[in-house]
Structure formats: C-alpha cells, structure tokens
Motif scaffolding. Structure first.
Motif, short mmCIF file in Angstrom:
data_model
loop_
_atom_site.label_atom_id
_atom_site.label_comp_id
_atom_site.label_asym_id
_atom_site.label_seq_id
_atom_site.Cartn_x
_atom_site.Cartn_y
_atom_site.Cartn_z
N ASN A 1 -16.74 -3.90 -2.32
CA ASN A 1 -16.00 -2.56 -2.09
C ASN A 1 -14.49 -2.77 -1.99
N LEU A 2 -13.97 -4.02 -2.44
CA LEU A 2 -12.58 -4.07 -2.55
C LEU A 2 -11.91 -3.84 -3.81
N PHE A 3 -10.74 -3.10 -3.88
CA PHE A 3 -10.24 -2.83 -4.96
C PHE A 3 -8.74 -2.84 -4.78
N TYR A 4 -7.91 -3.92 -5.58
CA TYR A 4 -6.53 -4.09 -5.25
C TYR A 4 -5.85 -3.96 -6.66
N ALA A 5 -4.40 -3.71 -6.54
CA ALA A 5 -3.65 -3.39 -7.75
C ALA A 5 -2.49 -4.47 -7.18
N ALA A 6 -1.98 -5.11 -8.36
CA ALA A 6 -0.67 -5.79 -8.45
C ALA A 6 0.21 -4.96 -8.96
N ALA A 7 1.45 -4.65 -8.33
CA ALA A 7 2.55 -3.74 -8.68
C ALA A 7 3.85 -4.65 -8.73
N TRP A 8 4.76 -4.13 -9.83
CA TRP A 8 6.03 -4.56 -9.99
C TRP A 8 6.78 -3.47 -10.72
N GLY A 9 7.79 -2.88 -9.91
CA GLY A 9 8.34 -1.45 -10.40
C GLY A 9 9.76 -1.90 -11.56
N ILE A 10 9.58 -3.08 -11.78
CA ILE A 10 10.91 -3.54 -12.57
C ILE A 10 12.06 -3.08 -12.08
N TYR A 11 12.47 -1.96 -12.32
CA TYR A 11 13.75 -1.24 -11.88
C TYR A 11 13.75 -0.56 -10.53
N GLN A 12 12.31 -0.25 -10.09
CA GLN A 12 12.38 0.16 -8.86
C GLN A 12 11.88 -0.71 -7.86
N ASN A 13 12.08 -0.84 -6.66
CA ASN A 13 11.79 -1.72 -5.58
C ASN A 13 10.44 -1.20 -4.74
N ASP A 14 9.56 -0.70 -5.64
CA ASP A 14 8.39 -0.20 -4.85
C ASP A 14 7.10 -0.94 -5.26
#
Length: 983
Positions: A255-268
C-alpha cells in the motif's frame, strides 16, 4: 575497495509541533564516496547497492563496502543496477557501459563495444533478457550466455538522441520511456525485437504502474492512464495533467507508493508519498533536507525507505510507527505526567496541560500577586526554608519537576510550588522552594530542603507543618534528590546518606539503622506493588523489596548502554532505565535497549508511561515509543553463517572444515560471522566458546580469533544477544580437531637439520648472487631514472621558455631594436646549448650552474624590461670549480620567481641568489625575492609545480631528506627558498 563500519547517527530536522519518522543520513562525510546518488537497488541477499558519481557502495547490516574502477568497474559513475536470477549483478555506468558482479568479483562486460551507446541510464531484467537503456537507444542482452541480442532505435528519423529514461511492464510486456520521442513498446517475436511507438510525448522522465494505472511523469506534471487504454491512440494527450515537481523515480510496495522529485530549476523537489489521491511532500516528516531526490528503494524486511539525492547523499527513513518524534517550540522537555487522558508537559519555559499552554510570565504573575496579597504567609529563611528569591524575573525561572496528587498537577519551580487542575486552572500557589517533594499515603505534602531537613504539611492554607531537622536527628533525610510513594511509605533517596522512608509521622534512615548500607543514591521509582527500583551515582540499579530483612538485587551498570542514569520508571513490572545513551527495558535479566540506532535521541531526560506508550522528553521534543511493538518483536536473528574462514591467515572454505581435522601447526583460526539482514546490527552482541563446558567470551564485532590452539577437539559455539528484542540466538558454527604433532625422533631431527642446512646454504648462495645482480640492476635503474627525471624537467621547461624568448625577440625586431634582438638571441642560443650539453649529466660544477642561472635570469629579465634587480652573492670559501651541484636543481625556483612573484604592482622587484658554505661538509643555496609571497601562495595553494615535484624526487633519490634539505618560506615580504647540499 574500501570497507567501513558506520555507527548510525540520527539527523533530526526540528519542525514545530510536527511529528516525523527518525531518519539516518549517509554522506561523503562518513561513508559515501560522493554525495550524488544516482541509483538504489536491493539485491537478493538483502544488501543495498548505492550507485554514485564516484563509486558503487554495498550496504549490508551497516557495513559499507565501496568499489571503484581499480576493483573492476568500467567506470566510477554508476547510474543503474539490476540482478538476474543467477545472482549476477549488472552495473551500468554513464560513459563506459556495463560491469558485472558475482561472488565478490567485478568484471567489465566483454561486449561493451557492441552496445548501442556506452552511457547507461536504466537497467531492467525481464525473463531471460537484460534491457539496457542508454543515452541513444536500447540494448538487449541474453542473460544466459551474456551476449548482445540486439540494439534498438526507432526506425523513423529523429534529430535528437533516443535517450531512455525508464522501463515498465504491462501484461508481461516491456515498455521503454524516452525523453524526447515518447513511449515505445518492445515487441518480441521469437529472437526478434522491434520498437513500436505508442505516444510521441516529449520531456518524459519516469513511469510506474500502480493499482491499474500508469503514472507517467513529465516536466512539472504527471499523468495517470488506465492500463487497459495505454496503447490506444491519443490516450496520453487526453489524460489530465496534474501539476507537480519533476518525478524521476517511483517506488511501490503493497500500500506504499512514493515518488522522487527534483524540480531542476524549481525548489519543489523532495520525497513524495501518495496519500488520498495525490502526492504529498514528506521532507519534514522524514527529516530530508534535499530537494534533489532522484532515486528510491523500499526494504520491506526492515520497513525502511532509502532516498537517494544529488546533493545530500542517502537518507534511510524508518517507516514503522514504533518510535515517533514530536518537536516542540521549547528548548527542552523537563518532565511529563498525565491524569487519565489529560497529558501535562513541563518545559524549560512553561507548562502545557492538555491544549492549554502556560508560559513563565504567567507563573511570575501568580507569584507576584501572592507576595503582594499574602505577605504574612511568606516563609522565612531563618526557619530553614530553602531560600526563595521573589525578584526572580520570568526569564530566569527554573522548572524542576511535575507530579500528580489528588487528581491535580503539582509543579515545583525556583519561585514556588504550583498546583493545577485538569483544566489547567491554578488551584494553589505556595511560596516554597524545593528541589524534591512528594506525598504521604494520606496525600499530605512532604517538602524537602536539600541542605536542611524536611517538612510534612497537615494544612496548606495557611501553611501548617511538622519540621524534621536532619541535624538534630540522623533518621531525618538530608541532601534528598529523589522520592517515590508506595503503599503506606514514602521513600527518599539521598546523594550522601542512602535511603529514607516516612511512615506514620516518623522518618527512618536505612543506613543508620543498618537496614541497607548503600549511600550514594539518586533515582527511585515503583517497580510494582511490592518492589522499588533505585539507582546510585555509579550507574548501578537495585531492585529493592522492603521486607524484614530487606531484599536487594543489584543490576550492574552496562557500559554499552550508558554510564549515567537520567531517570527510572516502570511498565507492567518491567523496569525502564533512561541513560546517557538511550533507554533500557529490563525484566528478569533480559535487557532491551533503545537508542539512536532505532531513532531515539541520546538526550532523553524524562519519561511518562501512559497506556502502552512510553513518552520521553528530550532537548528536542517528545518521543513516543509503542511499548508493545518493542516488547513483542520476534527474534530477528534467524540465521548465522561464516563468511570468512582463515587458518593461519589463509582463507579456507568453511563448509569443508565441518568435522575436519587440522595438522598441529594449523592452529590459528579466524572466523568472520554474519547474520541475516538485521534492522539494528549494532544491537547484536557476539559471544563464543570453544566447547560446551567452557565459559562464554564476549567479543567486539563479529570476528572470532583463536590463536595457537592446543591439540584437541573444538566445537565453536556462538551466542548472539539481540538488545533490540532481548532474544538470544545460539548455534554451533563449526567443529574440528587439531591433531597431535608428529613424534620428533632423533633421526628425523638430524634429517631435518641436514635438509635445513642444505636449503639455507643454497638459499643464501642464490640470495647473495641475486642480491648482487639486483643491486647492479637497481643502480642502473636509479641512474636512468635520474636521467629521465632531468630530461622531463628540461622538456617541461623548454617549450614555454622558448615560446617566451622568441616572443621577446619578435618584440625587439618589431621595435627596430635589432642589436638588442641579436644579443638576446646569442644569449638564448648559449643557454639552449648549455641545456643540451648538461641534459645527460646528473651533476655539474657550481660555476657552470651560476653561469647558467645568470644567462637564464638575464633572458627572463629582458621580458620584464630589465626592471628586476638581480644579485648573485657567492661565498669566497666555495671552490666553484670543485663543488658540484645537481643539474637544474635551482632553475624551477628561479623560474617561479619570474612567473609568480612580481606582478606589476611590485615597484622595486629584487631577486637574490646566494651560495654560502655552512660547514666543512655542506653548503647552502638561497633564492630570495621581495615579491607577493603569501598572496601568491594563497592564490596557488592547490597548484603544485611539477618542476618542484621533480626537484623533491631527485633530492630523495640522491639520499637527501627533502623535508630537511629543502625549505620554502612564504611571507608578506616575499618568498625564500633554502636548499642545503653536501660538498
């Protein structure tokens, strides 16, 4: 290959009034070779593989092993890892193709030259094939034979490269996600593979199948597509864009679902979790500081989420709910208590009861109002009350402790004693300054003065009490630091005088009445209805049953669990001991230890047990420990094996040694042990014994050394005490016999002696001959190395020197200074001739070196319009023709003067070259300038002159100690080079 053991430290990110999971940070400051983590992969043996920009790391039970190119990797920057069913690890580098890892050996993939491209971006194994995503196509490898099957690129023309970002499976079919050309289905027909485009969407980054939908991430958005319609034309364009940071990786488990995020030019960017139909940022909850998260791996066995970042290394997040942290907007939590469901927390600057907060200023207001309206009730210091300063400002109030009595909360502070009801309403203020207080069995207040006696109050408004003077009666307590009420007695611990008890209006000293002689006591708590737990200053704990005679059981200090005890408490007959390192749960000789390895800060100072939860106060906030989860964990150690077995330092196969015999001289054994994957490997204490009737011997770590074993039968048994569960695992790991030595008869000794003499004679004869030959070869090699070093120095100097010189000649000619140009060329030609003549000579006469340096400095100075004053000082006691000097040993330092020392701002540049006699055996060479000195050194401190390196190496070859012979001094007034040489 680099190995290291990492003692976990916790990275706590404080967020006001927020709860979060404990997390551990691994960076290049401790165990990682680089902070840029490109990929994460868990192999079948439970190890976590970490691909970085500078090496591949294997993490298993907190042991880190790092592999580099010299260990067999094709390249150090690792972007992808996968494992086939035969347990071969496939490793993709970004630039040099693939490598494989099997049974501890790393090799480059032998068909790398056939890959469609060497920049590997993704790997996926499906059935019998390895799918290799690269910067310009897909390569398919047959895992069974390791051969390349096919390279795939779209048939239609594309201007941009076909960069693969991800692979995914739908109904057992492989799909490839490209960055600019869309999503392709890899069609397999027997041994034939082709690409079929299902969408031409651009700027795609990753994909994941989750609960019947395909999550496809684009630039600052992602889309969800039903799996049954993925291949339908136009479905991607119709799908709704959901705004988000750029999602680079996904991780799914149950039931776990994760995402790795890097906005490159956005700090989100950061770590995101799928909750209630959308991705929620969990950086604060997980203690993750990075917004450049690009890789994920969930380990279900230990319930940990591993998060790879490009700037902060690797995070390990504990997802279980056993320990949770709640930060508070205060510097520290002093004490905790509860009445039914109402919690009360005492902080360094106030109190919180339920949802109501009371700050120090409000405490001060109540005190000031009482002092103003009840001056007649203020106690007097002369009556041996602990002095109370009524002028203490709110900011300086010290909050001591929090207790409950008669359904009320009692708080003692440096400005008085306060009583509150469960609604956080002040019931009573008393101008009493006490460090420790408690209550009788009839709930009357007992106030102690650390320095002088105690009082038992029969009335609080106004104060009415009976005073017990510890000076007048040794049975009355003094120097009290702890207390507890049990049955009809109230107990007090004294830092100097031991245990006291109050009952029926009388105090009793257990030391003076020879009931129990332990004096230096500190903390005390009720363990159950009949027993107390008491600690002393040394860190020991005593289980005390106050019977006649008194029964005392001592629990000696466990140094591994902390030297200092901060508090004692209990839970269902189990003792809770707070130490300088964590918390111990003790019962019947079994200890469970909780510390920073499980996510507990090592500065816990107070506790409270409510229902089945242990609340711990610390300098950061509150920890909540689910006691049932801690106490009911099954034995985590399920297997134990020998991973390295050495006999007399030689690696053996342990399985072959089972019930085997060893020669009498094979009697030094080393065993390296390993358990199954364990979430808290630092909690494992290994012990061993060599036979069942022997005592257990504790060891640090998991390596057993058995040197010089006597002839006998050995059954090596290992015991592992798991401090995270209190369980014990025991196993016989190996048994063998060390045989008696062969009987050494006289003839055997004589024969051996004769053979040894013959061998020694032959050996030393050959060694003498070989040593002579080796000496001659070394002498020739050393001579040639010196020549090569000198030639290297000359070859390094000549090109830019010739270039600068010819530029100067060109300048003179262009300015019609022909005579000067001719003179310069003549000097230059002479200098070049001297270089050629001296290039094969290790030593030259000092007069030749001086002549050479004068010519060289003349040429270099010409480029500076002769503005540098050059002075040669030569000691008359030196015989210039007889004294020799290593060829070209000073030229690099003189060259550095002209290159670095004299920028245009130096108004009167001077260069002095001095040769002087030190004693009968040594002389000194000095090169001194008045240039920029320190500034030049600071600016170029990361640059090391190759010429200077060669000089240092030559000095070493010539038998000098470069550190003593050569000294370089940089000051604000210039640079001085001093070289001491032998005459």
């Amino acid at each position: 290959m680099k190995q290291s053991n990492f003692l976990i430290f916790l990275l706590f990110t404080i967020s006001v009034l927020g709860q979060r999971h404990p997390s551990v940070s691994y960076t290049e400051q401790n165990v990682l070779p680089n902070n840029a983590v490109r990929c994460l992969f868990k192999s079948d043996d439970g190890a976590l593989w970490i691909g970085t920009d500078n090496g591949l790391v294997r993490k298993y039970n907190n042991q880190f092993t790092t592999y580099y190119k010299e260990d067999g990797l094709a390249q150090n920057n690792i972007w992808a890892v996968a494992q086939s069913k035969d347990r071969t690890l496939w490793i993709g580098s970004y630039g040099k193709g693939l490598s494989t890892y099997r049974k501890g050996v790393i090799k480059e993939y032998e068909y790398n030259d056939q890959l469609v491209h060497l920049e590997v971006t993704q790997l996926m194994i499906h059935e019998s094939y390895l799918y290799v995503g690269t910067s310009n196509g897909v390569a398919i490898i047959n895992i069974k034979n390791g051969k390349l099957v096919k390279n795939l690129k779209p048939k239609m023309p594309f201007e941009d490269s076909f960069r693969i970002q991800d692979f995914f499976l739908i109904e057992n079919e492989v799909y490839a996600v490209s960055y600019l050309q869309g999503v392709f289905k890899v069609q397999e027909n027997g041994a034939t593979f082709n690409l079929f485009q299902i969408t031409d969407a651009k700027e795609l980054y990753a994909a994941q199948v989750y609960r019947g939908q395909l999550f496809l991430s684009g630039k600052e958005f992602y889309k969800k597509i039903n799996l049954d319609s993925v291949v339908q034309p136009g479905v991607y364009k119709k799908a709704l864009k959901i705004e988000s940071s750029i999602l680079w990786d996904y991780e799914v488990s149950d039931n776990l679902f994760y995402a790795a995020a890097w906005g490159i030019y956005q700090n989100d960017g950061g770590i995101y979790k799928w909750e209630n139909g959308s991705f929620k940022n969990k950086n604060k909850d997980y203690g993750v500081e990075s917004t450049q998260v690009t890789s994920l791996q969930y380990d279900q066995e230990v319930d940990r989420l591993f998060i790879g970042t490009l700037d902060h290394g690797l995070y390990e997040v504990y997802l279980n709910e056993t320990i949770r942290f709640e930060s508070v907007p205060h510097e520290s939590v002093i004490d905790l208590a509860h009445l039914e469901e109402i919690n009360a927390y005492l902080f360094n600057d106030g109190l919180e009861i339920g949802e109501t907060s009371i700050n120090a200023s409000r405490f001060k207001e109540w005190q000031s109002e009482f002092v103003k309206t009840h001056p007649e009730q203020l106690p007097k210091h002369k009556d041996f009350f602990y002095e109370l300063d009524y002028d203490t400002p709110a900011a300086n109030i010290v909050f001591y402790s929090l207790k409950t009595n008669n359904n009320e909360f009692w708080i003692n502070t440096s400005i008085g004693l306060y009583v509150f009801n469960k609604k956080a309403e002040l019931v009573r203020y008393m101008p009493l300054h006490t460090l420790e207080f408690n209550f009788t069995d009839s709930r009357d207040l007992i106030e102690t003065n650390f320095y002088h006696g105690s009082r038992v109050y029969d009335k609080l408004e106004p104060l009415s009490y009976t005073y017990f003077d510890n000076v007048a009666d040794v049975n009355n307590p003094g120097h009290v630091v702890g207390s507890a009420q049990q049955k009809d007695k109230t107990y007090f611990t004294s830092i100097f005088s031991g245990l006291y008890a109050y009952k029926n209006g009388v105090f009793t000293s257990y030391v003076k009445n020879e009931l129990w002689q332990e004096k230096r006591l500190r903390h005390i708590t009720r363990l159950d209805k009949d027993r107390l737990a008491i600690s002393n200053e040394d860190g020991d704990v005593f289980i005390v049953e106050d019977t006649i005679p008194i029964r005392v059981k001592k629990i000696s200090r466990n140094y591994k669990h902390g030297n200092t005890i901060n508090f004692l408490s209990s839970y269902k007959g189990r003792l809770i001991i707070g130490t300088s390192k964590g918390v111990v749960l003790y019962k019947d000789g079994v200890e469970i230890f909780i510390d920073k390895e499980q996510g507990l800060d090592d500065k816990v100072t107070s506790c409270m047990v409510k229902n089945d939860t242990l609340f711990l106060g610390s300098g950061h906030g509150l920890f909540k420990v689910a006691l049932l989860d801690v106490l009911n964990k099954p034995n985590r150690v399920k297997s134990l094996k020998i991973i390295d077995f050495k006999v007399n330092g030689v690696v053996q196969q342990p399985l072959r040694m089972k019930q085997s015999s060893l020669d009498y001289n094979q009697n030094s054994i080393q065993l390296t042990l390993a358990t199954n994957q364990h979430p808290f490997p630092e909690k494992l204490q290994y012990s061993y014994r060599i036979n069942e009737d022997e005592d257990w011997i504790s060891i640090k770590g998991s390596v057993i050394n058995l040197p010089y074993l006597q002839p006998a039968f050995y059954d090596i048994q290992v015991k592992i005490e798991d401090a995270s569960t209190g369980a014990i695992f025991q196993k016989s790991v190996i048994n063998f016999i060390v045989n008696d030595p062969f009987y050494q008869s006289t003839w055997f000794i004589i024969l051996c002696f004769s053979i040894v003499i013959g061998i020694l004679y032959t050996y030393f004869s050959l060694k003498r001959k070989g040593a002579k030959q080796l000496s001659e070869e070394r002498e020739a090699i050393t001579k040639r190395v010196e020549e090569v070093k000198l030639e290297a120095l000359l070859s390094q100097m000549n090109p830019h020197f010739v270039f600068n010189s010819l530029n100067s000649v060109q300048y003179f000619i262009s300015n019609n200074e022909n005579d000067r140009a001719m003179k310069y060329l003549g000097t230059f030609a002479g200098l070049m001739r001297a270089n050629l003549n001296n290039s094969t000579r290790q030593f030259i006469a000092l007069e030749e070196e001086i002549a050479y340096l004068k010519s060289y400095t003349q040429l270099e100075n010409a480029r500076f319009d002769d503005r540098i004053s050059i002075l040669f000082n030569i000691d008359k006691e030196l015989s210039l023709s007889q004294v020799s000097i290593p060829n070209m040993v000073l030229q690099p330092f003189v060259e550095n003067v002209f290159v670095h020392a004299f920028p245009s701002r130096i108004e009167s540049p001077n260069l002095e070259i001095e040769f002087s006699k030190i004693d009968e055996d040594h002389y000194r060479c000095v090169v001194k300038d008045n240039g920029i000195g320190n500034a030049s050194f600071t600016k170029n401190k990361h640059h090391v002159s190759k010429g200077m390196q060669l000089v240092q190496e030559r000095l070493s070859f010539l038998g000098y100690d470069p550190e003593k012979a050569l000294r370089i001094l940089h000051t604000s007034k210039g640079t001085t080079i001093t070289l001491d040489l032998e005459l």
